[in-house]
Design a protein around this motif. Structure first.
Motif, PDB file in Angstrom:
ATOM      1  N   VAL A 185      16.448  15.479  17.918  1.00 41.52           N
ATOM      2  CA  VAL A 185      15.393  16.222  18.612  1.00 41.52           C
ATOM      3  C   VAL A 185      14.496  15.254  19.387  1.00 41.52           C
ATOM      4  N   GLY A 186      14.134  14.144  18.770  1.00 43.88           N
ATOM      5  CA  GLY A 186      13.299  13.163  19.453  1.00 43.88           C
ATOM      6  C   GLY A 186      14.003  12.492  20.617  1.00 43.88           C
ATOM      7  N   ALA A 187      15.290  12.242  20.473  1.00 45.65           N
ATOM      8  CA  ALA A 187      16.051  11.574  21.535  1.00 45.65           C
ATOM      9  C   ALA A 187      16.384  12.514  22.686  1.00 45.65           C
ATOM     10  N   MET A 188      16.218  13.801  22.476  1.00 48.96           N
ATOM     11  CA  MET A 188      16.470  14.763  23.549  1.00 48.96           C
ATOM     12  C   MET A 188      15.357  14.748  24.603  1.00 48.96           C
ATOM     13  N   VAL A 189      14.188  14.257  24.227  1.00 47.00           N
ATOM     14  CA  VAL A 189      13.046  14.273  25.150  1.00 47.00           C
ATOM     15  C   VAL A 189      13.358  13.550  26.457  1.00 47.00           C
ATOM     16  N   PRO A 190      13.871  12.309  26.433  1.00 48.17           N
ATOM     17  CA  PRO A 190      14.192  11.671  27.712  1.00 48.17           C
ATOM     18  C   PRO A 190      15.311  12.391  28.471  1.00 48.17           C
ATOM     19  N   LEU A 191      16.232  12.996  27.745  1.00 48.89           N
ATOM     20  CA  LEU A 191      17.343  13.692  28.401  1.00 48.89           C
ATOM     21  C   LEU A 191      16.881  14.985  29.082  1.00 48.89           C
ATOM     22  N   LEU A 192      15.766  15.550  28.625  1.00 48.50           N
ATOM     23  CA  LEU A 192      15.257  16.772  29.251  1.00 48.50           C
ATOM     24  C   LEU A 192      14.785  16.510  30.686  1.00 48.50           C
ATOM     25  N   GLY A 193      14.447  15.280  30.967  1.00 48.95           N
ATOM     26  CA  GLY A 193      14.031  14.934  32.320  1.00 48.95           C
ATOM     27  C   GLY A 193      15.181  14.650  33.260  1.00 48.95           C
ATOM     28  N   ALA A 194      16.400  14.613  32.747  1.00 51.26           N
ATOM     29  CA  ALA A 194      17.573  14.277  33.567  1.00 51.26           C
ATOM     30  C   ALA A 194      17.775  15.195  34.775  1.00 51.26           C
ATOM     31  N   PRO A 195      17.526  16.483  34.682  1.00 49.45           N
ATOM     32  CA  PRO A 195      17.717  17.320  35.871  1.00 49.45           C
ATOM     33  C   PRO A 195      16.799  16.970  37.039  1.00 49.45           C
ATOM     34  N   PHE A 196      15.719  16.270  36.748  1.00 47.21           N
ATOM     35  CA  PHE A 196      14.763  15.918  37.795  1.00 47.21           C
ATOM     36  C   PHE A 196      15.029  14.566  38.446  1.00 47.21           C
ATOM     37  N   ILE A 197      16.059  13.868  37.976  1.00 48.57           N
ATOM     38  CA  ILE A 197      16.395  12.555  38.522  1.00 48.57           C
ATOM     39  C   ILE A 197      17.098  12.750  39.876  1.00 48.57           C
ATOM     40  N   ARG A 198      16.659  11.984  40.829  1.00 45.95           N
ATOM     41  CA  ARG A 198      17.258  12.050  42.161  1.00 45.95           C
ATOM     42  C   ARG A 198      17.833  10.684  42.497  1.00 45.95           C
ATOM     43  N   ASN A 199      18.928  10.677  43.242  1.00 46.98           N
ATOM     44  CA  ASN A 199      19.523   9.416  43.654  1.00 46.98           C
ATOM     45  C   ASN A 199      18.650   8.746  44.714  1.00 46.98           C
TER      46      ASN A 199
END
Length: 99
Positions: free
Chosen positions: A85-99
């Motif tokens: 659950v704690g490690a999911m926090v950074p992954l939740l921001g993945a959709p907002f990453i832009r190249n």
């Protein structure tokens, strides 16, 4: 994830790194917790035998003794879930990453 993003500007690599860290961390935490709680359980199982050898009588019956003992598998599972659950926090921001 930030380290992978600093080296290579690839969203897929960052997400893969985050997932790998999540799985590795959860396994590590679970294995450590299992070993710790198993040691505690071993001590609690051996203590009545030591008391019996010394002549001290334990007034508890066997069912009461088993109820209060820790479960290494439950502790490992709970720790792995909490880490995940704690490690999911950074992954939740993945959709907002832009190249």
């Amino acid at each position: 994830m930030m380290g992978a993003g600093a080296i290579k500007q690839d969203v897929k690599a960052m997400i893969l790194t985050g997932l790998a860290g999540l799985v590795a961390g959860a396994c590590s935490i679970a294995i450590g917790e299992f070993g710790s709680v198993y040691s505690q359980l071993d001590i609690e199982v051996a203590q009545p035998k030591r008391d019996k050898k010394r002549g001290g009588g334990g007034g508890q019956n066997k069912e009461e003794e088993k109820e209060g003992r820790p479960s290494p598998l439950k502790a490992a599972t709970a720790s792995a879930i909490a880490f995940t659950v704690g490690a999911m926090v950074p992954l939740l921001g993945a959709p907002f990453i832009r190249n």
